[in-house]
Scaffold this active site. Sequence first.
Site, mmCIF file in Angstrom:
data_model
loop_
_atom_site.group_PDB
_atom_site.id
_atom_site.type_symbol
_atom_site.label_atom_id
_atom_site.label_comp_id
_atom_site.label_asym_id
_atom_site.label_seq_id
_atom_site.Cartn_x
_atom_site.Cartn_y
_atom_site.Cartn_z
ATOM 1 N N ASP A 176 53.938 25.899 42.615
ATOM 2 C CA ASP A 176 52.497 25.850 42.347
ATOM 3 C C ASP A 176 51.924 24.515 42.811
ATOM 4 O OD1 ASP A 176 53.045 28.211 41.197
ATOM 5 O OD2 ASP A 176 52.307 27.711 39.186
ATOM 6 N N ALA A 177 52.700 23.450 42.574
ATOM 7 C CA ALA A 177 52.207 22.117 42.933
ATOM 8 C C ALA A 177 52.025 21.997 44.445
ATOM 9 C CB ALA A 177 53.175 21.062 42.430
ATOM 10 N N TYR A 198 51.416 24.451 46.487
ATOM 11 C CA TYR A 198 50.255 25.282 46.820
ATOM 12 C C TYR A 198 48.965 24.513 46.514
ATOM 13 C CZ TYR A 198 47.074 29.315 46.715
ATOM 14 O OH TYR A 198 46.034 30.183 46.935
ATOM 15 N N ASP A 199 48.928 23.911 45.325
ATOM 16 C CA ASP A 199 47.739 23.147 44.935
ATOM 17 C C ASP A 199 47.454 22.016 45.923
ATOM 18 O OD1 ASP A 199 47.471 24.752 42.781
ATOM 19 O OD2 ASP A 199 48.340 23.342 41.333
ATOM 20 N N SER A 237 35.959 62.892 49.900
ATOM 21 C CA SER A 237 36.585 63.049 48.583
ATOM 22 C C SER A 237 37.715 64.065 48.715
ATOM 23 C CB SER A 237 35.560 63.472 47.549
ATOM 24 O OG SER A 237 34.906 64.615 48.007
ATOM 25 N N LEU A 238 38.458 64.271 47.660
ATOM 26 C CA LEU A 238 39.642 65.128 47.744
ATOM 27 C C LEU A 238 39.423 66.419 46.984
ATOM 28 C CD1 LEU A 238 42.284 62.373 46.973
ATOM 29 C CD2 LEU A 238 42.010 63.547 49.158
ATOM 30 N N GLU A 284 51.449 59.859 46.930
ATOM 31 C CA GLU A 284 51.041 58.560 46.374
ATOM 32 C C GLU A 284 50.460 58.763 44.982
ATOM 33 O OE1 GLU A 284 47.958 57.158 49.006
ATOM 34 O OE2 GLU A 284 49.170 57.558 50.796
ATOM 35 N N LYS A 293 47.612 58.759 42.321
ATOM 36 C CA LYS A 293 46.149 58.775 42.412
ATOM 37 C C LYS A 293 45.640 57.761 41.398
ATOM 38 C CE LYS A 293 42.107 61.699 42.822
ATOM 39 N NZ LYS A 293 41.191 60.861 42.059
ATOM 40 N N ASP A 329 43.244 55.404 39.224
ATOM 41 C CA ASP A 329 41.958 55.655 38.593
ATOM 42 C C ASP A 329 41.128 54.373 38.573
ATOM 43 O OD1 ASP A 329 40.145 57.324 37.539
ATOM 44 O OD2 ASP A 329 41.111 57.529 35.574
ATOM 45 N N ARG A 369 32.315 52.989 48.040
ATOM 46 C CA ARG A 369 32.288 54.284 48.698
ATOM 47 C C ARG A 369 30.860 54.838 48.733
ATOM 48 N NH1 ARG A 369 32.508 59.535 46.850
ATOM 49 N NH2 ARG A 369 33.368 61.002 48.358
ATOM 50 N N GLU A 402 41.854 51.236 46.486
ATOM 51 C CA GLU A 402 41.310 51.421 45.145
ATOM 52 C C GLU A 402 41.362 50.091 44.397
ATOM 53 O OE1 GLU A 402 40.302 54.523 44.689
ATOM 54 O OE2 GLU A 402 40.185 54.908 42.533
ATOM 55 N N TYR A 423 45.306 52.284 50.547
ATOM 56 C CA TYR A 423 45.944 53.583 50.752
ATOM 57 C C TYR A 423 45.527 54.314 52.024
ATOM 58 C CZ TYR A 423 41.658 55.160 48.361
ATOM 59 O OH TYR A 423 40.368 55.368 47.982
ATOM 60 N N LYS A 478 46.348 66.926 40.102
ATOM 61 C CA LYS A 478 46.058 66.205 38.857
ATOM 62 C C LYS A 478 47.114 66.438 37.774
ATOM 63 C CE LYS A 478 41.829 64.548 39.715
ATOM 64 N NZ LYS A 478 40.713 64.868 38.859
ATOM 65 N N CYS A 496 19.510 49.599 8.570
ATOM 66 C CA CYS A 496 20.937 49.274 8.537
ATOM 67 C C CYS A 496 21.602 49.945 7.336
ATOM 68 C CB CYS A 496 21.127 47.763 8.460
ATOM 69 S SG CYS A 496 22.836 47.267 8.199
ATOM 70 N N CYS A 534 22.680 46.869 4.853
ATOM 71 C CA CYS A 534 21.736 45.977 4.165
ATOM 72 C C CYS A 534 20.318 46.543 4.091
ATOM 73 C CB CYS A 534 21.705 44.605 4.830
ATOM 74 S SG CYS A 534 20.836 44.597 6.410
ATOM 75 N N CYS A 560 21.094 45.770 13.889
ATOM 76 C CA CYS A 560 20.492 45.457 12.596
ATOM 77 C C CYS A 560 19.969 44.039 12.698
ATOM 78 C CB CYS A 560 21.558 45.542 11.495
ATOM 79 S SG CYS A 560 21.194 44.529 10.058
ATOM 80 N N CYS A 609 22.473 40.430 6.193
ATOM 81 C CA CYS A 609 23.281 41.651 6.166
ATOM 82 C C CYS A 609 24.735 41.311 5.831
ATOM 83 C CB CYS A 609 23.209 42.348 7.521
ATOM 84 S SG CYS A 609 24.240 43.818 7.590
HETATM 85 S S1 IVH Z 1 42.799 59.036 49.833
HETATM 86 C C1 IVH Z 1 40.408 61.535 52.423
HETATM 87 N N1 IVH Z 1 44.582 58.026 48.206
HETATM 88 O O1 IVH Z 1 40.418 59.431 44.866
HETATM 89 C C2 IVH Z 1 41.229 60.709 51.557
HETATM 90 N N2 IVH Z 1 42.379 58.392 47.388
HETATM 91 O O2 IVH Z 1 38.605 61.995 45.438
HETATM 92 C C3 IVH Z 1 40.455 60.202 50.420
HETATM 93 N N3 IVH Z 1 42.043 57.715 45.059
HETATM 94 O O3 IVH Z 1 37.442 58.218 46.197
HETATM 95 C C4 IVH Z 1 41.058 59.151 49.660
HETATM 96 N N4 IVH Z 1 44.092 56.989 44.713
HETATM 97 O O4 IVH Z 1 38.872 56.596 44.924
HETATM 98 C C5 IVH Z 1 43.308 58.437 48.361
HETATM 99 N N5 IVH Z 1 46.261 57.131 46.873
HETATM 100 C C6 IVH Z 1 44.995 57.527 47.028
HETATM 101 C C7 IVH Z 1 44.046 57.440 45.976
HETATM 102 C C8 IVH Z 1 42.739 57.897 46.206
HETATM 103 C C9 IVH Z 1 42.889 57.162 44.186
HETATM 104 C C10 IVH Z 1 40.634 58.055 44.770
HETATM 105 C C11 IVH Z 1 39.664 57.435 45.712
HETATM 106 C C12 IVH Z 1 38.792 58.542 46.241
HETATM 107 C C13 IVH Z 1 39.116 59.674 45.336
HETATM 108 C C14 IVH Z 1 39.118 60.946 46.139
#
Ligand code: IVH
Length: 669
Positions: A37-38, A40-41, A86-87, A118, A120, A122, A141, A180, A232, A320, A414, A417, A430, A435
């Site tokens: 770290d030092a 790097y600093d 989107s998927l 991969e 997915k 969130d 997006r 993501e 991704y 899913k 409230c 109170c 409130c 209170c």
């Molecule tokens: S691929 C055409 N890979 O899922 C390919 N998406 O509904 C589109 N997401 O908006 C994205 N993990 O936010 C891809 N390994 C992954 C993902 C991923 C999460 C989300 C992404 C996208 C949504 C698609």
Amino acid sequence: MGDMATDALKRKVERLREEIEYHNYRYYVLDQPEISDAQYDRMMRELEKLEEENPDLRSPNSPTQRVGAPPLEAFEIVRHTLPMLSLSNAFDENEARDFDKRVKRFLGSTDKIVYVAEPKLDGLAVELVYERGFLTIGSTRGDGVNGENITQNLRTIKTIPLQLIRKEIPAPDRLEVRGEVIIRIDKFKELNRKREEAGEPPFANPRNAAAGSVRQLDSKITRQRPLEIYCYGVGEVIGKNFKTHWEILQTFPKWGLRTNPHIRRCQSIDEVLDYYHEMNERRENLPYEIDGIVIKVDRLDLQTRLGEISRSPRWALAFKFAPKQETTKILDIVVQVGRTGALTPVAVMEPVRLGGVEVSRATLHNQDEIDRLDVKVGDTVLIQRAGDVIPEVVQVITSKRKGTEKAFRMPSKCPVCGAEVVKEEVIYRCIGLDCPAQLKGRIKHFASKRAMDIDGLGVKLIDQLVDKGLVKDVADLYYIKKDELIALERMADKSAQNIIDAIEKSKTKPLGKFLFALGILHVGETTAEDLANHFPRLDDFFHLSEEDLMEVEGIGPEVSASVVQFFKDKKNRESIERLKKAGVKLIESKGKEKGKLAGKTFVFTGTLKSYGRDEARNLVESLGGTTASSVSKKVDFVVVGEDPGSKLDKARDLGIKTLTEEQFKKMIG
Ligand code: IVH
């Protein structure tokens, strides 16, 4: 200075930046640092110095610039070169197998298709544009076609390289990276804890926290949020030919772009299904939330042939996981009043087991959320635990309605109170000055470990003290008599004495802890610390203006207004006066960097004559030093009191300097 020198300097600065970015990647992405770290600093400081001396060499892509830029009025719109699609979703194995069949049918082939599977993630999808290896634009997006320009926010995320590593593979002329942005579950909980402590509404789940943080107009706020990225995919790429998706994912890390460690290349749909089940089991133990897997056809030529249909690629699928959800009945909706007066509606439910634990309460967040869900008392609802956080109501099962359900309205008075309740954006508050619920919350906060740290002053005792009228204000804590405590229910002589001792012990505190303890709206632990480092004396706060406060890095108009208002309030002033009279002594802060013990680590062993252990620690910290509880090579001094323990032997073994109490006293002056 001649041109040659400037050129040499320019190259030096560029090399330093490249080097720092590389070590950043080793540290934040690979978790395998090559230097200390030092070291790097030192490199960072050298770069900062060079940039300071040569303003024309400054660049937004310098690692010194990850600190955030001036706030924006609004985000600019960015049009994605290629739409961010989107998927389409699958919810069971049959649907996943149907996808494999569709792909084969469309390609007119019966051969096995190779897929990449991969997690997915969130979080929030973003796009990063690298031109000749340098990050130029980062965007959300948005609607898939147009996103928002959030470049200055994304620059604050340490796992996003500002320039690509080009040691092994040259950077393409243009590389659009998609990924993501997420927040880990533990970091999310920590963030929410801090928000609640500062009187701010908590985020509903890690995804909301990530989205809210990335879309801040003030990048200094984004910088304080624990955001990370996993890359991704790509958008447009100019100057590099990939043959497969797997090749893209294998190349990313060589450029310094982080990929998820759980990606897998699968030789058939059966292997993909195995992967799905494996990930479903692992899910509980992952540090971040995933809601399924994404399946992608590996060969890019096949992806092109498959194309897209209604905004979704034919070559990819989201499969899913079954959500951790249950149905139960809402028996009642009660309202909790917090220390800032905020009212939170909570559903009381028939107990159900959810992800291995029994739950009977779920937060409804606020009235807006109740309206959005249209929840009524008596409803059967679907509840879920998002990444084992607080359970929440997801949906009302309207088919179970009998017509006897009762709508809920936030009370206009409230419930504790009886004072007026006012609405501020989504929060009902409130505004009662006396209170008891607010008072109890304030005392609980004041006494908590990270604030005044009054050991043993728990919720039950606080309830009694307030209900009996013994404590009407935090300052009253310091005027309680032992006899008054003994008179309380279930309070023995010994415990009463312990409480009195704990209160006494809490009297000496660094200013930052005290400011935090006061529970000023929007002032969490870090903000309080920053304020104390900037304005070392408590009395300063009575005269500060909003402009003065805004000079502190990271402090905006909202916090400033709240602090000024707090110290203007007559009751608060009186309370602080009484705290001082009772002997509450604040250790002035000298600022972390400025303090005379800055950079020094202390360990204490044995009993000191002039200070308690905590008092001594606080003193060191208020002078910019740090304290540790055990001796290691990182320790600079071991302060030796009477009857020292084994720490003294260890210090001698390691050759660490020891100080007598007298020497220590001299050192701190
Ligand atoms: S691929 C055409 N890979 O899922 C390919 N998406 O509904 C589109 N997401 O908006 C994205 N993990 O936010 C891809 N390994 C992954 C993902 C991923 C999460 C989300 C992404 C996208 C949504 C698609």
